[in-house]
Design an enzyme around this catalytic site. Sequence first.
Site, mmCIF file in Angstrom:
data_model
loop_
_atom_site.group_PDB
_atom_site.id
_atom_site.type_symbol
_atom_site.label_atom_id
_atom_site.label_comp_id
_atom_site.label_asym_id
_atom_site.label_seq_id
_atom_site.Cartn_x
_atom_site.Cartn_y
_atom_site.Cartn_z
ATOM 1 N N LYS A 1 0.827 -1.205 0.000
ATOM 2 C CA LYS A 1 0.000 0.000 0.000
ATOM 3 C C LYS A 1 0.862 1.255 0.000
ATOM 4 C CE LYS A 1 -1.614 2.352 3.403
ATOM 5 N NZ LYS A 1 -2.324 3.111 4.445
ATOM 6 N N ASN A 2 1.911 1.259 0.825
ATOM 7 C CA ASN A 2 2.732 2.455 0.970
ATOM 8 C C ASN A 2 3.592 2.736 -0.254
ATOM 9 O OD1 ASN A 2 1.656 2.882 3.499
ATOM 10 N ND2 ASN A 2 3.374 1.946 4.593
ATOM 11 N N CYS A 25 -4.291 13.633 12.546
ATOM 12 C CA CYS A 25 -4.104 12.190 12.377
ATOM 13 C C CYS A 25 -4.205 11.533 13.736
ATOM 14 C CB CYS A 25 -2.745 11.901 11.748
ATOM 15 S SG CYS A 25 -2.435 10.148 11.470
ATOM 16 N N ARG A 56 1.420 15.053 12.021
ATOM 17 C CA ARG A 56 2.255 14.852 10.839
ATOM 18 C C ARG A 56 2.356 16.197 10.138
ATOM 19 N NH1 ARG A 56 0.280 9.122 8.085
ATOM 20 N NH2 ARG A 56 0.663 7.785 9.886
ATOM 21 N N ARG A 78 -8.468 -0.315 4.899
ATOM 22 C CA ARG A 78 -7.568 0.671 4.306
ATOM 23 C C ARG A 78 -6.218 0.055 3.929
ATOM 24 N NH1 ARG A 78 -5.889 4.406 8.062
ATOM 25 N NH2 ARG A 78 -4.765 5.286 6.288
#
Length: 431
Positions: free
Chosen positions: A22-23, A126, A131, A408
């Site tokens: 995913k990243n 978040c 962040r 997710r």
Amino acid sequence: MDKILIQGNSVLNGIIPISGAKNATLPLMIASLLTHESLILENIPRLADVFVLQSILSNHGVDYHVMDNQTDGSNLTGRRVKFCAAKIVNTIAPYELVRKMRASFWVIGPLLARMGVATVSLPGGCAIGTRPIDLFVESLNALGAKIDIDSGYIVAKAPKGLQGSYYCFPKVSVGATHVMMMAASLANGETIIENAAREPEISDLAECLNKMGAKITGIGTSKLIIKGVSSLHGTTHTVLPDRIETGTFAACVAMTGGDIFLKNARSSLLKQVLDVLATSGTCIQEDSDGLRISRTDSIIQPILVKTGPFPGFPTDLQAQFMALATRADGVSHIKETIFENRFMHVQELTRLGANISVNGQTARVIGVNNLSGAPVMATDLRASMSLVIAGLGASGETEVHRVYHLDRGFELLEEKLSAIGANIRRVRTST
């Protein structure tokens, strides 16, 4: 709203194909904005964040087409998707879209590089900690962008194009490294990035950009040298396997016992994770096609974890390994150095009978003989997986609520776990 029901104490055996990361997938999709030609990405996972980003990119004029499902004899493999931004129709990323996923803020780099202007909503808070976007702003300023903040939006302009420059990140930032690297690929002249993030997902993006015609060297190191080009072209690129999913399923079998083969997993992506697994009494065997993870000893040994930027232990696996430590024969210590609020799963794990105390950014976990199933609530993506792992090792039934967090970042989770013997199912609740 869905929930997941788990009957614990099933031994896990079988094969799990590891999905595309995913990243890595998200910045690769965003990179499609850098060219008017088609970018074909293979091994794209079916994840909520991927579907959200598809909608966000559509807002800017990116067409996407699912070409087919890749097959290897199972229905648990990724997709081939073609992205084409032949014409950017909108350089504004509105709040109602950006607020759904922080990574969508990264469109600011490609839009600014290709169009000379980008107006992107500030991403908001978040759950696992702050962040800040200051590193994004400073790095783009270094490339000559003029940036203002107006009514909750970053307004970035570079009417004469971005200019190559030198920038040293004051602290490692994966997201800002992604953005600066994409922007610098189309800048005029040479850009040198010092203290760049070294995560494998950064390298995967850099390799894809080079296939598209970028000139990036130093891949895999903290110093990236980027010689800007006037345009990029299309290419085909396969997303690297997800190291977080690999470590997660390895923690599952370390908790329950059994023998699983993680197809396509790469040990080079998570050496420190595998070292910690070995200290827990888990056996790891590598071959050319993946990793075999097994535990036949009934005793889980205590572990010591300290998260850090790659090649350190990833913060995205901290919660999963804390779940494993709850059943260890002794005291484990887990220190979180990346986010200041990433122990929210502790309270939920204690509902299952875990013995955990927190002092600042360090958790002390005293292993217990048994966990007992109970209703628990996911607080974020990785924390939700820690509850699944704990449920697999608990007696009785565990109910995991707010499983939209799981969707997710974990592709076909129940199907993959069921295929190796877990008693897990998803049900729809009335509320």
